[in-house]
Design a protein around this motif. Structure first.
Motif, PDB file in Angstrom:
ATOM      1  N   LEU A   7       0.821  -1.215   0.000  1.00 34.45           N
ATOM      2  CA  LEU A   7       0.000   0.000   0.000  1.00 34.45           C
ATOM      3  C   LEU A   7       0.853   1.262   0.000  1.00 34.45           C
ATOM      4  O   LEU A   7       0.544   2.223  -0.710  1.00 34.45           O
ATOM      5  N   VAL A   8       1.910   1.275   0.802  1.00 34.10           N
ATOM      6  CA  VAL A   8       2.789   2.447   0.819  1.00 34.10           C
ATOM      7  C   VAL A   8       3.772   2.391  -0.348  1.00 34.10           C
ATOM      8  O   VAL A   8       3.876   3.322  -1.147  1.00 34.10           O
ATOM      9  N   GLY A   9       4.505   1.273  -0.454  1.00 35.39           N
ATOM     10  CA  GLY A   9       5.595   1.199  -1.420  1.00 35.39           C
ATOM     11  C   GLY A   9       5.158   1.143  -2.866  1.00 35.39           C
ATOM     12  O   GLY A   9       5.846   1.684  -3.742  1.00 35.39           O
ATOM     13  N   THR A  10       4.042   0.510  -3.147  1.00 32.04           N
ATOM     14  CA  THR A  10       3.596   0.377  -4.545  1.00 32.04           C
ATOM     15  C   THR A  10       2.458   1.339  -4.862  1.00 32.04           C
ATOM     16  O   THR A  10       2.595   2.242  -5.682  1.00 32.04           O
ATOM     17  N   LEU A  11       1.320   1.158  -4.193  1.00 30.24           N
ATOM     18  CA  LEU A  11       0.132   1.941  -4.523  1.00 30.24           C
ATOM     19  C   LEU A  11       0.305   3.414  -4.156  1.00 30.24           C
ATOM     20  O   LEU A  11       0.163   4.307  -5.002  1.00 30.24           O
ATOM     21  N   GLY A  12       0.601   3.682  -2.892  1.00 27.09           N
ATOM     22  CA  GLY A  12       0.724   5.064  -2.441  1.00 27.09           C
ATOM     23  C   GLY A  12       1.849   5.806  -3.131  1.00 27.09           C
ATOM     24  O   GLY A  12       1.727   6.994  -3.454  1.00 27.09           O
ATOM     25  N   ASN A  13       2.957   5.128  -3.359  1.00 27.26           N
ATOM     26  CA  ASN A  13       4.108   5.749  -4.009  1.00 27.26           C
ATOM     27  C   ASN A  13       3.745   6.242  -5.402  1.00 27.26           C
ATOM     28  O   ASN A  13       4.061   7.382  -5.782  1.00 27.26           O
ATOM     29  N   PHE A  14       3.081   5.390  -6.185  1.00 24.24           N
ATOM     30  CA  PHE A  14       2.710   5.808  -7.537  1.00 24.24           C
ATOM     31  C   PHE A  14       1.732   6.970  -7.520  1.00 24.24           C
ATOM     32  O   PHE A  14       1.898   7.958  -8.252  1.00 24.24           O
ATOM     33  N   LEU A  15       0.712   6.882  -6.687  1.00 26.21           N
ATOM     34  CA  LEU A  15      -0.320   7.922  -6.675  1.00 26.21           C
ATOM     35  C   LEU A  15       0.248   9.274  -6.248  1.00 26.21           C
ATOM     36  O   LEU A  15      -0.015  10.309  -6.888  1.00 26.21           O
ATOM     37  N   TYR A  16       1.023   9.274  -5.191  1.00 26.62           N
ATOM     38  CA  TYR A  16       1.522  10.545  -4.656  1.00 26.62           C
ATOM     39  C   TYR A  16       2.494  11.213  -5.628  1.00 26.62           C
ATOM     40  O   TYR A  16       2.374  12.408  -5.926  1.00 26.62           O
ATOM     41  N   ARG A  17       3.457  10.428  -6.151  1.00 28.22           N
ATOM     42  CA  ARG A  17       4.457  11.039  -7.036  1.00 28.22           C
ATOM     43  C   ARG A  17       3.807  11.527  -8.329  1.00 28.22           C
ATOM     44  O   ARG A  17       4.201  12.575  -8.869  1.00 28.22           O
ATOM     45  N   SER A  18       2.792  10.803  -8.819  1.00 31.60           N
ATOM     46  CA  SER A  18       2.138  11.202 -10.071  1.00 31.60           C
ATOM     47  C   SER A  18       1.323  12.472  -9.895  1.00 31.60           C
ATOM     48  O   SER A  18       1.449  13.435 -10.675  1.00 31.60           O
ATOM     49  N   LEU A  19       0.477  12.488  -8.873  1.00 32.40           N
ATOM     50  CA  LEU A  19      -0.412  13.637  -8.679  1.00 32.40           C
ATOM     51  C   LEU A  19       0.346  14.870  -8.211  1.00 32.40           C
ATOM     52  O   LEU A  19      -0.014  16.002  -8.560  1.00 32.40           O
ATOM     53  N   LEU A  20       1.395  14.668  -7.411  1.00 28.88           N
ATOM     54  CA  LEU A  20       2.201  15.813  -6.974  1.00 28.88           C
ATOM     55  C   LEU A  20       2.908  16.445  -8.171  1.00 28.88           C
ATOM     56  O   LEU A  20       2.931  17.675  -8.316  1.00 28.88           O
ATOM     57  N   PHE A  21       3.493  15.633  -9.047  1.00 29.35           N
ATOM     58  CA  PHE A  21       4.158  16.148 -10.242  1.00 29.35           C
ATOM     59  C   PHE A  21       3.156  16.871 -11.140  1.00 29.35           C
ATOM     60  O   PHE A  21       3.448  17.946 -11.684  1.00 29.35           O
ATOM     61  N   ALA A  22       1.946  16.281 -11.277  1.00 21.94           N
ATOM     62  CA  ALA A  22       0.924  16.897 -12.126  1.00 21.94           C
ATOM     63  C   ALA A  22       0.482  18.252 -11.575  1.00 21.94           C
ATOM     64  O   ALA A  22       0.336  19.229 -12.324  1.00 21.94           O
ATOM     65  N   GLU A  23       0.274  18.329 -10.263  1.00 27.64           N
ATOM     66  CA  GLU A  23      -0.201  19.585  -9.658  1.00 27.64           C
ATOM     67  C   GLU A  23       0.872  20.663  -9.726  1.00 27.64           C
ATOM     68  O   GLU A  23       0.578  21.828 -10.032  1.00 27.64           O
ATOM     69  N   ARG A  24       2.119  20.303  -9.454  1.00 27.15           N
ATOM     70  CA  ARG A  24       3.198  21.297  -9.438  1.00 27.15           C
ATOM     71  C   ARG A  24       3.516  21.834 -10.828  1.00 27.15           C
ATOM     72  O   ARG A  24       3.884  23.000 -10.992  1.00 27.15           O
ATOM     73  N   ASN A  25       3.410  20.975 -11.849  1.00 20.00           N
ATOM     74  CA  ASN A  25       3.828  21.370 -13.187  1.00 20.00           C
ATOM     75  C   ASN A  25       2.679  21.757 -14.107  1.00 20.00           C
ATOM     76  O   ASN A  25       2.886  22.489 -15.077  1.00 20.00           O
ATOM     77  N   TYR A  26       1.456  21.267 -13.801  1.00 19.27           N
ATOM     78  CA  TYR A  26       0.339  21.522 -14.711  1.00 19.27           C
ATOM     79  C   TYR A  26      -0.925  21.990 -13.987  1.00 19.27           C
ATOM     80  O   TYR A  26      -1.976  22.141 -14.628  1.00 19.27           O
ATOM     81  N   ASP A  27      -0.852  22.199 -12.683  1.00 20.56           N
ATOM     82  CA  ASP A  27      -2.011  22.583 -11.860  1.00 20.56           C
ATOM     83  C   ASP A  27      -3.122  21.535 -11.914  1.00 20.56           C
ATOM     84  O   ASP A  27      -4.283  21.824 -11.619  1.00 20.56           O
ATOM     85  N   GLY A  28      -2.779  20.346 -12.353  1.00 17.98           N
ATOM     86  CA  GLY A  28      -3.774  19.281 -12.435  1.00 17.98           C
ATOM     87  C   GLY A  28      -3.473  18.362 -13.600  1.00 17.98           C
ATOM     88  O   GLY A  28      -2.326  17.974 -13.820  1.00 17.98           O
ATOM     89  N   THR A  29      -4.488  18.039 -14.370  1.00 16.33           N
ATOM     90  CA  THR A  29      -4.332  17.110 -15.489  1.00 16.33           C
ATOM     91  C   THR A  29      -3.768  17.831 -16.706  1.00 16.33           C
ATOM     92  O   THR A  29      -4.348  18.821 -17.164  1.00 16.33           O
ATOM     93  N   ALA A  89      -2.783  20.086  -4.539  1.00 16.21           N
ATOM     94  CA  ALA A  89      -1.665  19.205  -4.177  1.00 16.21           C
ATOM     95  C   ALA A  89      -2.193  18.024  -3.363  1.00 16.21           C
ATOM     96  O   ALA A  89      -3.016  18.207  -2.461  1.00 16.21           O
ATOM     97  N   PRO A  90      -1.735  16.819  -3.676  1.00 19.70           N
ATOM     98  CA  PRO A  90      -2.244  15.637  -2.972  1.00 19.70           C
ATOM     99  C   PRO A  90      -1.607  15.451  -1.605  1.00 19.70           C
ATOM    100  O   PRO A  90      -0.567  16.063  -1.298  1.00 19.70           O
ATOM    101  N   GLU A  91      -2.243  14.644  -0.791  1.00 22.14           N
ATOM    102  CA  GLU A  91      -1.650  14.168   0.453  1.00 22.14           C
ATOM    103  C   GLU A  91      -1.401  12.671   0.311  1.00 22.14           C
ATOM    104  O   GLU A  91      -2.091  11.984  -0.451  1.00 22.14           O
ATOM    105  N   GLU A  92      -0.409  12.178   1.018  1.00 16.60           N
ATOM    106  CA  GLU A  92      -0.114  10.752   0.932  1.00 16.60           C
ATOM    107  C   GLU A  92      -1.262   9.956   1.549  1.00 16.60           C
ATOM    108  O   GLU A  92      -1.708  10.243   2.656  1.00 16.60           O
ATOM    109  N   LEU A  93      -1.727   8.941   0.818  1.00 18.35           N
ATOM    110  CA  LEU A  93      -2.883   8.159   1.265  1.00 18.35           C
ATOM    111  C   LEU A  93      -2.536   7.189   2.389  1.00 18.35           C
ATOM    112  O   LEU A  93      -3.386   6.854   3.210  1.00 18.35           O
ATOM    113  N   PHE A  94      -1.299   6.711   2.406  1.00 23.02           N
ATOM    114  CA  PHE A  94      -0.918   5.678   3.365  1.00 23.02           C
ATOM    115  C   PHE A  94       0.354   6.076   4.100  1.00 23.02           C
ATOM    116  O   PHE A  94       1.228   6.728   3.535  1.00 23.02           O
ATOM    117  N   GLU A  95       0.415   5.679   5.359  1.00 22.75           N
ATOM    118  CA  GLU A  95       1.618   5.901   6.162  1.00 22.75           C
ATOM    119  C   GLU A  95       2.217   4.562   6.562  1.00 22.75           C
ATOM    120  O   GLU A  95       1.494   3.590   6.787  1.00 22.75           O
TER     121      GLU A  95
END
Length: 702
Positions: free
Chosen positions: A397-419, A539-545
């Protein structure tokens, strides 16, 4: 053959009713979480579905425990019913209706069923032998009698050989009965009781067993009963607590708990319709609008149960429905047991993780849901431990699922304000379509585990995809390519939100909100996985700790301290002469059976032909929960032996193992498989007896 889901007919998903006689632990919750996930998945693919259940309020244990507590049975059972009703939502288990077997709806529905059986001439009266405790001068219902199974010789309770062949036993069948209340030999007295003539439905059931769907264990285990001589079912009991048998002059009889309990499935569905209206969900369209034997019509009824009650749901229950002219189940899904850190739960010694323990741990309920759903195939046993939970959460959940979601959405928000303003690539669109199809296949194949694995595998693909393209290196020199990659990753994130909702409903909603979507993800169907995400999101928050080591260590210490305290209390009780809780396994304080007073002569012992054998092969017996078929070389020949070791040993590791075999035992048959001999094993864990040296197969044990 049934039409694939989704169908135009409404569906009902039910779970085996929890018995209102004790606290819930995480093992109990496997069925309810799985049923909830499966119901949600049906909804995701567009199937009209209601998820219903209720508390099982009747039976002898409740009556006895209520008397000990100084309250009436209804008050006693209602307290647990209300506890269950408040516990399930804490694990995001959302029933559309949760009733109980003692309410007015189920009382009326049950008596209506029985009257239909009477009108159809399916009920008859017979004098039977009823176990009686002479010391207390009271009848002994099934669960308060123990003795020897007449079929396999194992220790059994009055209604089921739960330690041996797992046959249902009728009152009076058990041999050498003993009262579990006093420990005295139980007497048998003749009493008139009512029976449902199951033999009336044998031909129907033989067709049903080839028609219904579900897990392999549920489809295969009942064949022995249905294809053999079908025993009629005693439907009444001698006690006060329960639903009265609807007949003149029968005021002293109540209906067997396994009559009114499954009928609660119908009653709970009816209550749901009464609340929301027949236009939204029509209970009669599910349960009463039947077609023919070969082409059943009406609703899609799916039962999610523990594998210890397969017979009740695949033999008794279809016959009960048939006798009242109600629809038959479409499918039965039977799950394996839940063990605690590799060992069975011991509730009397407090060796259990209770539902309240998990809630108080502070861990999110979706973490448990993921662990219990994906920890093994649905039909296999699954292990729960705090360490195991930590490993799966941190790695998957953290290493695979959460890692992909957070890095993808954070990059999208910082560089494109979304999609990003780009189209989804053909590669990613195809991969999402494959995931949707895998999700649909999991639903139609009744593979609950697949519902959790599909979105995690999609996230694994996403991690590989983003790592392969490295968009952070492309934003300056190849901005269009970078935007394309991140557009794909946002689409994958949305697809994951849709597909993971059945198993992680609350986390899926949080991800849905992070994507800037309106409403709840539970309101969309799987096709939404391919629809465009909102152009803008925050900006997203991490789903899993991560679960830290010190927290797991703390929880393990709490469990160990509790077990030690309970063990000490038991030892004190035994020292004072109260060993009523003795019988559960505990490593540091084993309970040994007393040595038999009756001695045997050397000549008698010498009649046993004990031989060293070597296991050549070992395989599970299909449909049997505990039995394995072994081919054993005993020197002079190779024997086939059936043994109840399936759940206690890794069968793949047994070939080559030297064991001790009783070679001159009469041949027997267990679960339709011939057994020519018996292996020797010690204790409840079936520790196989072997030789210290290198005695060859065939060597006689003296």
């Amino acid at each position: 053959m049934h039409e694939e889901f989704p169908t135009d007919s409404p569906a009902v998903v039910t779970c085996g009713l929890p018995y209102a006689n004790g606290d819930l632990h995480v093992g109990h919750l496997r069925t309810y979480v799985s049923g909830d996930a499966y119901s949600r998945a049906l909804d995701r693919i567009g199937q009209s579905v209601a998820f219903v259940c209720g508390s099982d309020m009747h039976g002898t244990p409740i009556a006895v425990n209520a008397a000990e507590a100084g309250v009436d049975p209804e008050t006693f059972a209602l307290e647990y019913h209300e506890q269950y009703e408040s516990t399930f939502p804490k694990f995001n288990v959302e029933f559309d209706n949760y009733g109980h077997t003692h309410d007015e709806t189920n009382t009326e529905m049950t008596q209506s069923f029985v009257r239909s059986w009477i009108d159809g001439d399916h009920v008859f009266e017979k004098e039977i032998e009823v176990a009686w405790d002479a010391e207390t001068d009271q009848p002994l219902p099934d669960r308060f009698v123990e003795g020897t199974c007449p079929y396999c010789g194992e220790l059994a309770r009055g209604d089921e050989c739960d330690e041996g062949c797992q046959r249902h036993l009728e009152p009076g069948e058990i041999e050498d009965p003993v009262s579990t209340i006093t420990g005295n030999p139980a007497e048998y007295r003749t009493r008139p009781h009512k029976f449902l003539r199951l033999s009336d439905f044998q031909e129907y059931l033989q067709g049903f067993i080839d028609r219904f769907e579900g897990t392999d264990n549920a489809r295969n285990q009942p064949r022995e009963w249905i294809e053999g001589e079908l025993q009629d079912l005693c439907i009444t009991r001698d006690m006060d607590w329960g639903i009265d048998f609807p007949g003149e002059g029968e005021e002293d009889l109540v209906l067997y708990v396994w009559v009114d309990a499954p009928i609660e499935y119908v009653s709970s569905t009816k209550q749901y319709t009464e609340r929301v209206g027949a236009d939204e969900f029509d209970w009669e369209a599910v349960w009463k609008n039947h077609g023919t034997d070969t082409e059943p019509d009406g609703g899609e009824i799916v039962h999610v149960i523990g594998h210890d009650i397969i017979q009740h749901h695949t033999v008794f229950w279809p016959a009960m429905l048939r006798g009242a002219e109600f629809n038959e189940p479409r499918a039965v899904m039977a799950c394996g047991f839940v063990n605690l850190a590799g060992k069975a739960f011991s509730t009397s010694r407090n060796r259990a993780v209770w539902a309240d323990d998990y809630v108080e741990s502070g861990f999110h309920p979706d973490l448990y849901r993921y662990h219990i759903v994906t920890g093994s195939e649905f039909t296999a046993d699954v292990d729960f431990s705090w360490d195991g939970l930590q490993e799966r959460v941190n790695n998957e959940l953290v290493g695979t699922l959460g890692n992909f979601l957070y890095r993808s959405l954070l990059f999208a928000e910082r560089n494109y304000d979304g999609t990003p303003d780009a189209e989804v690539s053909e590669e990613v669109e195809t991969r999402i379509e494959e995931a949707i199809e895998e999700f649909r296949e999991s639903v139609n194949d009744y593979r609950v585990r697949g519902l959790g694995r599909v979105p995690v595998e999609l996230a694994k693909f996403g991690n590989e995809y983003i790592q392969r393209h490295e968009p952070w290196k492309l934003t300056d020199n190849e901005p269009e390519t970078a935007a394309q990659v991140i557009r794909d990753c946002v689409q994958l994130s949305k697809a994951i939100a849709v597909l993971i909702e059945p198993v992680l409903p609350e986390k899926a909603d949080a991800l849905w909100a992070q994507l800037g979507e309106d409403g709840r993800v539970a309101d969309v169907e799987v096709e939404a996985a391919l629809s465009s995400p909102p152009a803008a999101f925050d900006a997203p928050e991490e789903l899993f700790e991560k679960i830290e080591d010190d927290r797991v260590e703390e929880l393990n210490e709490q469990l160990e301290a509790r077990v030690e305290a309970a063990t000490a209390d038991e030892a004190e009780a035994v020292a004072e002469g109260d060993d009523s809780d003795a019988g559960d396994e505990v490593a540091d304080a084993p309970d040994f059976e007393p040595i038999a007073d009756d001695r045997v002569s050397f000549e008698t012992f010498s009649e046993l032909d004990l031989r060293v054998g070597e296991i050549v092969s070992a395989e599970p017996i299909e449909g049997a929960d505990k039995l394995a078929k072994l081919e054993v070389d005993i020197g002079l020949e190779t024997r086939q032996i059936v043994a109840g070791i399936k759940q206690l040993h890794d069968l793949d590791e047994l070939p080559g193992t030297r064991i001790v075999v009783v070679a001159n035992l009469e041949k027997g048959e267990l679960f339709g498989v011939e057994s020519d001999g018996m292996l020797l094993a010690a204790g409840d864990e079936a520790d196989l007896l072997t030789t210290h040296g290198d005695a060859v197969p065939g060597t006689k044990v003296r």
